[in-house]
Enzyme design. Structure first.
Site, PDB file in Angstrom:
ATOM      1  N   PHE A  96       0.805  -1.221   0.000  1.00  0.00           N
ATOM      2  CA  PHE A  96       0.000   0.000   0.000  1.00  0.00           C
ATOM      3  C   PHE A  96       0.836   1.269   0.000  1.00  0.00           C
ATOM      4  CE2 PHE A  96       0.813  -0.056   4.607  1.00  0.00           C
ATOM      5  CZ  PHE A  96       0.973   1.300   4.861  1.00  0.00           C
ATOM      6  N   SER A 123       5.224  -6.894   3.444  1.00  0.00           N
ATOM      7  CA  SER A 123       5.759  -7.151   4.780  1.00  0.00           C
ATOM      8  C   SER A 123       6.552  -8.461   4.803  1.00  0.00           C
ATOM      9  CB  SER A 123       4.602  -7.224   5.774  1.00  0.00           C
ATOM     10  OG  SER A 123       3.740  -8.262   5.389  1.00  0.00           O
ATOM     11  N   CYS A 181       9.517   1.619   3.620  1.00  0.00           N
ATOM     12  CA  CYS A 181      10.399   0.497   3.954  1.00  0.00           C
ATOM     13  C   CYS A 181      11.810   0.982   4.214  1.00  0.00           C
ATOM     14  CB  CYS A 181      10.405  -0.521   2.826  1.00  0.00           C
ATOM     15  SG  CYS A 181      11.126   0.153   1.334  1.00  0.00           S
ATOM     16  N   GLU A 209       9.032  -4.201  12.984  1.00  0.00           N
ATOM     17  CA  GLU A 209       8.779  -3.025  12.147  1.00  0.00           C
ATOM     18  C   GLU A 209       7.456  -2.402  12.603  1.00  0.00           C
ATOM     19  OE1 GLU A 209       7.564  -3.740   8.032  1.00  0.00           O
ATOM     20  OE2 GLU A 209       8.918  -2.140   7.381  1.00  0.00           O
TER      21      GLU A 209
HETATM   22  P1  NAD Z   1       1.451  -6.625   3.017  1.00  0.00           P
HETATM   23  O1  NAD Z   1       2.484  -7.672   3.117  1.00  0.00           O
HETATM   24  O2  NAD Z   1       0.338  -6.636   4.001  1.00  0.00           O
HETATM   25  O3  NAD Z   1       0.754  -6.646   1.556  1.00  0.00           O
HETATM   26  C1  NAD Z   1       1.526  -6.602   0.390  1.00  0.00           C
HETATM   27  C2  NAD Z   1       0.743  -7.279  -0.733  1.00  0.00           C
HETATM   28  O4  NAD Z   1       0.559  -8.664  -0.429  1.00  0.00           O
HETATM   29  C3  NAD Z   1      -0.639  -6.696  -0.960  1.00  0.00           C
HETATM   30  O5  NAD Z   1      -0.865  -6.633  -2.349  1.00  0.00           O
HETATM   31  C4  NAD Z   1      -1.563  -7.694  -0.277  1.00  0.00           C
HETATM   32  O6  NAD Z   1      -2.823  -7.776  -0.891  1.00  0.00           O
HETATM   33  C5  NAD Z   1      -0.819  -9.000  -0.445  1.00  0.00           C
HETATM   34  N1  NAD Z   1      -1.024  -9.929   0.670  1.00  0.00           N
HETATM   35  C6  NAD Z   1      -1.309  -9.628   1.965  1.00  0.00           C
HETATM   36  N2  NAD Z   1      -1.365 -10.751   2.703  1.00  0.00           N
HETATM   37  C7  NAD Z   1      -1.116 -11.777   1.876  1.00  0.00           C
HETATM   38  C8  NAD Z   1      -1.007 -13.195   2.058  1.00  0.00           C
HETATM   39  N3  NAD Z   1      -1.182 -13.767   3.244  1.00  0.00           N
HETATM   40  N4  NAD Z   1      -0.711 -13.969   0.982  1.00  0.00           N
HETATM   41  C9  NAD Z   1      -0.504 -13.394  -0.231  1.00  0.00           C
HETATM   42  N5  NAD Z   1      -0.595 -12.058  -0.451  1.00  0.00           N
HETATM   43  C10 NAD Z   1      -0.882 -11.261   0.582  1.00  0.00           C
HETATM   44  O7  NAD Z   1       2.236  -5.217   3.049  1.00  0.00           O
HETATM   45  P2  NAD Z   1       1.628  -3.758   3.120  1.00  0.00           P
HETATM   46  O8  NAD Z   1       1.127  -3.528   4.510  1.00  0.00           O
HETATM   47  O9  NAD Z   1       0.734  -3.496   1.980  1.00  0.00           O
HETATM   48  O10 NAD Z   1       2.953  -2.891   2.864  1.00  0.00           O
HETATM   49  C11 NAD Z   1       3.826  -2.494   3.878  1.00  0.00           C
HETATM   50  C12 NAD Z   1       4.994  -3.459   3.989  1.00  0.00           C
HETATM   51  O11 NAD Z   1       5.713  -3.502   2.771  1.00  0.00           O
HETATM   52  C13 NAD Z   1       6.006  -3.016   5.043  1.00  0.00           C
HETATM   53  O12 NAD Z   1       6.438  -4.139   5.749  1.00  0.00           O
HETATM   54  C14 NAD Z   1       7.133  -2.422   4.219  1.00  0.00           C
HETATM   55  O13 NAD Z   1       8.395  -2.437   4.852  1.00  0.00           O
HETATM   56  C15 NAD Z   1       7.113  -3.309   3.021  1.00  0.00           C
HETATM   57  N6  NAD Z   1       7.747  -2.678   1.876  1.00  0.00           N
HETATM   58  C16 NAD Z   1       8.992  -3.118   1.525  1.00  0.00           C
HETATM   59  C17 NAD Z   1       9.659  -2.500   0.479  1.00  0.00           C
HETATM   60  C18 NAD Z   1      11.042  -2.936   0.078  1.00  0.00           C
HETATM   61  O14 NAD Z   1      11.524  -2.449  -0.927  1.00  0.00           O
HETATM   62  N7  NAD Z   1      11.693  -3.823   0.805  1.00  0.00           N
HETATM   63  C19 NAD Z   1       9.047  -1.451  -0.229  1.00  0.00           C
HETATM   64  C20 NAD Z   1       7.771  -1.048   0.150  1.00  0.00           C
HETATM   65  C21 NAD Z   1       7.129  -1.682   1.213  1.00  0.00           C
END
Ligand code: NAD
Length: 510
Positions: free
Chosen positions: A163, A240, A295, A395
């Site tokens: 997101f 995440s 992130c 985090e």
């Molecule tokens: P999230 O892991 O909740 O969701 C990410 C994506 O995965 C979404 O599209 C969601 O629909 C999908 N998803 C959620 N649960 C799932 C599951 N159980 N199985 C399969 N798909 C699933 O993350 P978020 O809250 O949207 O984003 C924030 C996180 O992303 C933070 O931890 C942040 O650090 C990380 N992030 C990392 C980077 C990087 O470059 N390392 C960049 C941006 C964000």
């Protein structure tokens, strides 16, 4: 209260009711049930996002597979020209994209503009697709025999995005994938899915063929359908850490290529010889910017030696920052994405206090006049934090900065290296020797020296380490070109006479 911006109502991507999927070059309505997408500052419902049915996900993949048959044969300069047209349109509409993005993420306009720009930079990089896809040649590997490599696309690639960057992270993925000759299915975050649809409107206008990039909305179920689909060859994931681990394992189980970028706990080490004002203002911006929902946000400060005495100045600088609505010029950052995300942060703040950390500045009770329903958290600062505390180990993803004091640079490096995450780290110092020792010894993939958020530009790759990345080839840059392509190696001989009639019974070329 100027909250008047709306997406164009005549657009195919109408947000006035139910958001559409983007399949085979058209925005298509889905009958599937979904969830409401809300403005984080007001809780106003912006649209409903459908969770695509299994047959819609399959249709998107099949369409991308069909489009691949034509696109793989499209000459590389033509693919690059599409990227040139796309980056021009993105630049033209940068402000409009940023304003829409503010509504669904809560980001300030300045921050949203920055996000869109960092996505455009990757599209600019994708414009060099022709030279990126050049192979290698060695003439005369044996008498009259040459070997050369061809870089070829792999097929349908999928992207699953978080997101916190609904424009930038999708733009890390599909422009390079398609510039390399692949087709792409994007499953954006269900929390802010309107911006990715807007990216598709512009891609269409740029002249993308039908099926080149498809968008299916949804959550876990739709992600699983992509991971299990036999026609998806590679999966790029950003999100995440727990979900990244799951995606990495499931993709491998389904024999797919995968890169999974995950969460972080990024440290900023402040040496006592650093410029105090620069170090403190960098800490505040990197901890609170985007409401801490980056992130690469700095969420842990390590104060070395006498730098520990700067805590009162750090507190004062953080206290001077306030959150606010996206169009509030004086706001340092916006609301947290959802009420649930806000509650999770509040729980961490309470846990930190219960675990014995000193809460120097507490943003839990933060309110913003005129926005009583907003997901607000004020800047929050903890001191005396130890590695066993949950506010250090996990985090938090909010405007919460934890600080620890250590005696030496070696102590600081040891603390950072013991942390399971390895996305980004920074040191503020006036000493070249200290900086060089730090960059060499620290076990983190992206290092800043007097730079708080060292996100590389796209001619490098985004190189998180340890629990911040699962896979081997990283996002964007040359590594992404490798990720989205296969290498074919050709060894060739052209006879200029009858040649030897004698069979070669060895594996040696001659
Ligand atoms: P999230 O892991 O909740 O969701 C990410 C994506 O995965 C979404 O599209 C969601 O629909 C999908 N998803 C959620 N649960 C799932 C599951 N159980 N199985 C399969 N798909 C699933 O993350 P978020 O809250 O949207 O984003 C924030 C996180 O992303 C933070 O931890 C942040 O650090 C990380 N992030 C990392 C980077 C990087 O470059 N390392 C960049 C941006 C964000």
């Amino acid at each position: 209260m100027a909250r008047g911006h709306r997406w164009r109502e005549d657009a195919a991507n109408s947000c006035m009711n139910k958001l559409k999927l983007f399949i085979d070059g058209r925005f298509v309505a889905s009958a599937a049930a979904g969830i409401a997408v809300t403005d984080p500052a007001t809780q106003e419902v912006l649209c409903e996002v459908p969770f695509a049915s299994a047959s819609e996900v399959d249709r998107a993949v099949q369409g991308a597979k069909q489009a691949f048959e034509h696109w793989r044969e499209t000459p590389a300069p033509e693919r690059a020209r599409l990227m040139f047209a796309y980056q021009e349109l993105l630049k033209k509409h940068q402000d409009d994209i940023a304003r829409g993005l503010c509504r669904e993420t809560g980001k300030t306009l300045e921050d949203a503009r920055g996000e869109v720009w960092r996505g455009i930079e990757v599209v600019e990089y994708a414009c060099s697709a022709v030279s990126l896809a050049m192979g290698e040649t060695v003439e005369n590997v044996a008498h009259g025999i040459d070997t050369y490599s061809l870089i070829q696309p792999i097929g349908v690639c999928a992207g699953i995005t978080p997101f916190n960057f609904p424009a930038m992270v999708p733009l890390w993925m599909f422009p390079l994938a398609v510039a390399c000759g692949n087709t792409f299915v994007l499953k954006p975050s269900e929390q802010d899915p309107m911006t990715p649809n807007r990216l598709m409107e512009l891609l269409s206008q740029a002249g993308a063929p039908d099926g080149l990039v498809q968008v299916v909305h949804g959550g876990k179920e739709q992600v699983d359908a992509l991971l299990e689909h036999p026609d998806v060859r590679a999966v790029s994931f950003v999100g995440s850490a727990p979900v990244a681990k799951r995606i990495y394992r499931k993709a491998a189980d389904n024999l797919k290529r995968v890169q999974a970028l995950a969460g972080a706990k990024n440290h900023l080490v402040v040496m006592p010889d650093a410029n105090k004002e620069q170090a403190i203002s960098s800490l505040v911006g990197a901890a609170c910017g985007a409401a801490g929902q980056r992130c690469m946000a700095i969420s842990a400060a390590v104060l070395v030696g006498e730098a520990a005495d700067w805590l009162p100045d750090l507190k004062a600088a953080m206290a001077a920052v306030r959150p606010g609505a996206w169009d509030d010029d004086g706001a340092g950052y916006g609301a947290q994405i959802t009420a649930a995300a806000r509650q999770r942060i509040l729980n961490f703040i309470e846990q930190g206090k219960a675990e014995g950390a000193t809460c120097v500045l507490d943003g839990s009770g933060c309110t913003v006049p005129g926005y009583p329903g907003g997901n607000w958290i004020g800047p929050t600062l903890f001191a005396d934090v130890t590695p066993d505390m949950s506010i250090y180990a996990e985090e938090i993803f909010g405007p919460v900065l934890v600080t620890s004091s250590v005696q030496t640079l070696d102590d600081a490096i040891a603390l950072v290296n013991a942390n399971p995450f390895g996305n980004g780290v920074s040191i503020f110092t006036a000493s070249g020797g200290a900086a060089r020792k730090f960059q060499h010894e620290v076990q983190v993939g992206q290092v800043g020296i007097n730079i708080p958020i060292p996100v590389p530009l796209p001619f490098f790759s985004f190189t998180g380490w340890k629990n911040s990345f699962f896979g081997d080839l990283h996002a964007y840059g040359k590594q992404a070109v490798r990720f989205y392509t296969e290498t074919k190696t050709v060894t060739a001989r052209w006879f200029d006479d009858a040649g030897s009639a004698r069979p070669n019974m060895t594996i040696k070329l001659r």
